[in-house]
Scaffold this active site. Sequence first.
Site, PDB file in Angstrom:
ATOM      1  CG  ASP A   6     -54.879 -64.209  98.085  1.00  0.00           C
ATOM      2  OD1 ASP A   6     -54.855 -63.950  99.460  1.00  0.00           O
ATOM      3  OD2 ASP A   6     -54.505 -65.165  97.413  1.00  0.00           O
TER       4      ASP A   6
ATOM      5  CG  HIS B 190     -56.568 -66.384 100.618  1.00  0.00           C
ATOM      6  ND1 HIS B 190     -55.373 -66.002 101.151  1.00  0.00           N
ATOM      7  CD2 HIS B 190     -56.733 -67.829 100.799  1.00  0.00           C
ATOM      8  CE1 HIS B 190     -54.953 -67.067 101.471  1.00  0.00           C
ATOM      9  NE2 HIS B 190     -55.427 -68.247 101.170  1.00  0.00           N
TER      10      HIS B 190
ATOM     11  CD  GLU C  32     -53.395 -71.267 102.725  1.00  0.00           C
ATOM     12  OE1 GLU C  32     -52.416 -72.011 102.733  1.00  0.00           O
ATOM     13  OE2 GLU C  32     -53.634 -70.168 102.062  1.00  0.00           O
TER      14      GLU C  32
END
Length: 765
Positions: free
Chosen positions: A200, A271, A335
């Site tokens: 991440d 990420h 995201e």
Amino acid sequence: MTMKNVVPLCLLAVAAGLWSCSGTQQTSAPKGKVSIIPMPASISEKADSFLLDKQTVIVATNESDKKTAALFNAWLKELTGYELSIADKGDKNAIILHTGNDTTNAEGYTLTVDHNGVTINGNSSSGTFYGVQSLIQLLPVEKARAMFIPGVSITDAPRFAYRGLHLDVSRHFFSVDFVKKYIDLLAMHKMNTFHWHLTDDQGWRIEIKKYPRLQEVSSKRKETMAGRYADNKYDGKPYGGYYTQQQVKEVVQYAADHFVTVIPEIEMPGHALAALAAFPNLGCTGGPYEVGTHWGVYDDVFCAGNDSVFLFLQNVLDEVIPLFPSKYIHIGGDECPKVRWEKCPKCQARMKQEGLKDEHALQSYFIQRMEKYLNSKGKQIIGWDEILEGGLAPNATVMSWRGIEGGITAAQQKHDVIMTPGEFCYFDHYQSKGPNEPLAIGGFLPVNKVYSYEPVPTELNSDEAKYIKGAQANLWSEYINNNDYMEYMVYPRASALSEVLWSPKDKRNYDNFIDRLKVHVKRLELKKVNYAKHVFEVTGKVTDNGKGGEQVVLDSKLDGGKIFFTTDSTAPTPQATPYTQPVQVSQSGTIRAQVFLDGKPFGNEFSQTFLYHKGIGKKVTLATAADKSHSPASTLTLVNGIEGNAAYNDNEWFGFKGGNMEAIVELDSIQDIHQVGINTINVKGDWIYPPKQVVFSVSEDGKTYKEVYKQTAFAQEGINKVRGKLQQVRGRFVKVQMQNFGKIPAGAAGAGNPAWLFADEFIIE
């Protein structure tokens, strides 16, 4: 039990405190309480029992069953101080493990216990393993040299094939020993999948030998955010850690011995900041980048127009794939802001070259390209539900986290789905409203709400429902920075979810689950698990009293506990008013209650402050429903006299993602109105923005409204209390209209996404 060794067994039982010998030989003990979690598909108790002692043997004929027998022995030794012999044959005073080859229902088993012994027939090795897990839960939780196992007949198999727990080790790193314990507890609850979130923005946690800079640079950050995102404070301490490939192999083998599949997650295309810090050429801007130190979503992602990115990820996956036998690799896909792609010449050229209409289609191109590579290696992908945007990769499995809509869409498109909606499955949310609750990311998810979850959406027909393969809980570790805190957040919520995923829907009963949990938590204590005890604390529920007002119903699941309460804000003691019936709400003030056991307080107390006003308990009409992830059970929550807290973890707030809010309260009659108000939240780090404006209007007939108050400034961080003083205003209907902020601006957390608008307590004085 049989008549073998009658005198020694009797003496042994006396020594163990199991019974007394008085000249009459007993052949069975009183029927014990069966408290297996998750509840088996079919179970019947018998007026019989088996006495396990040091002479009992375990019969196991294959290597897998012998490993399972050894795991049983490890548990037994904690209770008795000894292990049982493992033999190839035996039929008296024995626990017999027999494994078949039923691949259609591999995880099923039968278990019988009578005075002769225990027999477990597993449909496969995993079925035998789960039968032994049930047997462990038939054992007493008190230590003894010998123990009775209650007589039962169980036929069992799981409802869902995929039963998972996730662990984010990127935001905070957890040791190999803890990961093994996590897997052990997962398997104890008959869950079969461990989703290991390894990369991440804030850290890359798996060794890739071809790219040592991932270990040297990407696995470390200079500091870590301290406290809530909105505080913007840092601890100034370097932080890091990663797993060597040998350690990964060790974890995967440990999981396999517990019939748990490990699914690794390598995040892409978003990420990716930790990887970009080591390889800035893989980003759209070329950097420089540094490993993320704060939580939230970063704009910098892998460049979709750069072929070097795909080569890098393929090389990474070439080292990851041999470590994980799972047919799945999780590739993230969530995201991923598009702001860099919108300005990147390489990405725009890629879109033109491939005929892609927008950046969402570019993400779909990215995911489908990586899927083709993984498919060529014999693997399939799982991705978060954003991979639906721009077109779903042909063979992808969707993990639905932003509510259930993504799962519904994927199932209707005949794609396999794992349900993990935040409302029910995000265990990083608060689980108590108590003042001593440690910091969490937000939301409110108590055990009873987890238990109430139904993974198959009602919107699906029977054919579509077959694509719902199961569900999992997610543990994101932004605020969970140590082992004890992680265990506290997981259990007993994971115990509740295990029953949702294993047991037949019609067998689930929350009160019965709680009765079994009272015994089960003692097993967690034997495992030294720092579980949360909220489920046994005093709870309060605000309900309609049937007379146009409200009342508070108090309850506690603590056996032997007694509830005492006060209404004057003082701390409850055993000398306060004993609770016998619902407490009526008739004025502003605070109701406090505490459950006491043997005169001592147990757990957090219940405390609820009420702001009494004209709108309490009145009819509320919402023009648009709130988002399901932030929607209290009743619109009356908007006028229940309870102001939602700043952590928005109390199930009081109505959340609107990208949309406006409009509500009308109908009073009993036309009357004077001196003040109107509503509360909203400003926590931009959590994507929650104040409204652009709030407008109140009043009507006598519910048709013609007159504006009476308007506010457009909401500068305060946290809760903003909108209050409008009125003069010479009369009406029966009061309307509030709140305009959503809109799209989150560039540079802010969640940039490009729709802002959240939160509202609670519509006040009318």
